[in-house]
Motif scaffolding. Structure first.
Motif, PDB file in Angstrom:
ATOM      1  N   PRO A 118      -3.674 -29.284 -92.791  1.00 32.46           N
ATOM      2  CA  PRO A 118      -4.877 -28.685 -93.380  1.00 32.46           C
ATOM      3  C   PRO A 118      -6.132 -29.411 -92.889  1.00 32.46           C
ATOM      4  CG  PRO A 118      -3.413 -29.613 -95.087  1.00 32.46           C
ATOM      5  CD  PRO A 118      -2.788 -29.886 -93.754  1.00 32.46           C
ATOM      6  N   GLY A 119      -7.226 -28.660 -92.711  1.00 25.07           N
ATOM      7  CA  GLY A 119      -8.494 -29.259 -92.287  1.00 25.07           C
ATOM      8  C   GLY A 119      -8.949 -30.320 -93.273  1.00 25.07           C
ATOM      9  N   GLY A 120      -9.538 -31.370 -92.754  1.00 20.84           N
ATOM     10  CA  GLY A 120     -10.027 -32.446 -93.613  1.00 20.84           C
ATOM     11  C   GLY A 120      -8.979 -33.499 -93.929  1.00 20.84           C
ATOM     12  N   THR A 121      -7.755 -33.351 -93.392  1.00 17.93           N
ATOM     13  CA  THR A 121      -6.698 -34.338 -93.634  1.00 17.93           C
ATOM     14  C   THR A 121      -7.072 -35.669 -92.983  1.00 17.93           C
ATOM     15  OG1 THR A 121      -4.990 -32.636 -93.663  1.00 17.93           O
ATOM     16  CG2 THR A 121      -4.249 -34.888 -93.263  1.00 17.93           C
ATOM     17  N   ILE A 122      -6.986 -36.756 -93.756  1.00 16.72           N
ATOM     18  CA  ILE A 122      -7.254 -38.086 -93.197  1.00 16.72           C
ATOM     19  C   ILE A 122      -6.004 -38.548 -92.457  1.00 16.72           C
ATOM     20  CG2 ILE A 122      -7.732 -40.504 -93.749  1.00 16.72           C
ATOM     21  CD1 ILE A 122      -9.412 -39.464 -96.124  1.00 16.72           C
ATOM     22  N   VAL A 123      -6.147 -38.794 -91.159  1.00 19.45           N
ATOM     23  CA  VAL A 123      -5.032 -39.204 -90.314  1.00 19.45           C
ATOM     24  C   VAL A 123      -4.841 -40.715 -90.395  1.00 19.45           C
ATOM     25  CG1 VAL A 123      -4.146 -39.224 -87.943  1.00 19.45           C
ATOM     26  CG2 VAL A 123      -5.517 -37.292 -88.734  1.00 19.45           C
TER      27      VAL A 123
END
Length: 178
Positions: A118-123
């Motif tokens: 999902p967009g905005g996921t902190i990697v």
């Protein structure tokens, strides 16, 4: 008579090039005063032999550049060095502090298969430390189908000032890639 060999320097450059790092120099915060009550700041970014600079913002210690600078990346272990200067017309430009940052965590995130997240996921998160110039934790995120890293750098060798940046990657056709 032997025909001249094609130049290998450009092809070897493309083979060693991993891609391009786009650095958006967003803004300066509370930069040092170097003129009468203000400064005319600009940012110089260096990596290896590459050197790029933003435009000068007149009379502003909280400048908004929102300017993209693009570095060719062959060795992700090299630090990116950033220096803020005050533009002077009749004398040498004054230094307003410097910082450096690593792109290793960013490049490692690029190597991961992040499609479908999902967009905005902190990697990954890069905490501030004595070894880096981060003013606060920097997060590498998966945003709009690409890896992005926002960072706020505290300037060294100066009484005050921070610079906000955003990194993103540009893959090049014909490059080694990551």
């Amino acid at each position: 008579m032997a025909s001249p060999k094609p130049s290998s320097s450009s092809s070897s450059l493309m083979e060693s090039l991993l891609g391009l790092l786009r650095i958006r120099v967003k803004r300066g915060i509370n930069l040092a005063v170097r003129d009468v009550r203000t400064s005319d700041p600009y940012v110089v970014v260096k990596m290896g032999k590459q050197k790029l600079k933003t435009r000068v913002i007149r009379k502003d210690v909280n400048p908004e550049w929102n300017e993209d600078l693009t570095l060719s990346i062959s060795d992700p272990n090299l630090p990116v060095k950033l220096t803020v200067y005050d533009h002077d017309t009749f004398s040498k430009d004054d230094k307003m502090g410097d910082a450096e940052f690593d792109v290793k965590a960013f490049v490692e995130a690029l190597k991961m298969n992040l499609e479908g997240l999902p967009g905005g996921t902190i990697v990954t998160r890069v905490p501030p430390s004595r070894q880096n110039c981060l003013a606060e934790e920097s997060c590498v995120t998966w945003t709009d189908g690409r890896v992005v890293q926002d960072m706020c750098l505290r300037l060294r060798n100066v009484e005050c000032g921070e610079v906000e940046l955003q990194l993103h990657w540009i893959d090049l056709p014909g490059c080694k890639g990551l």
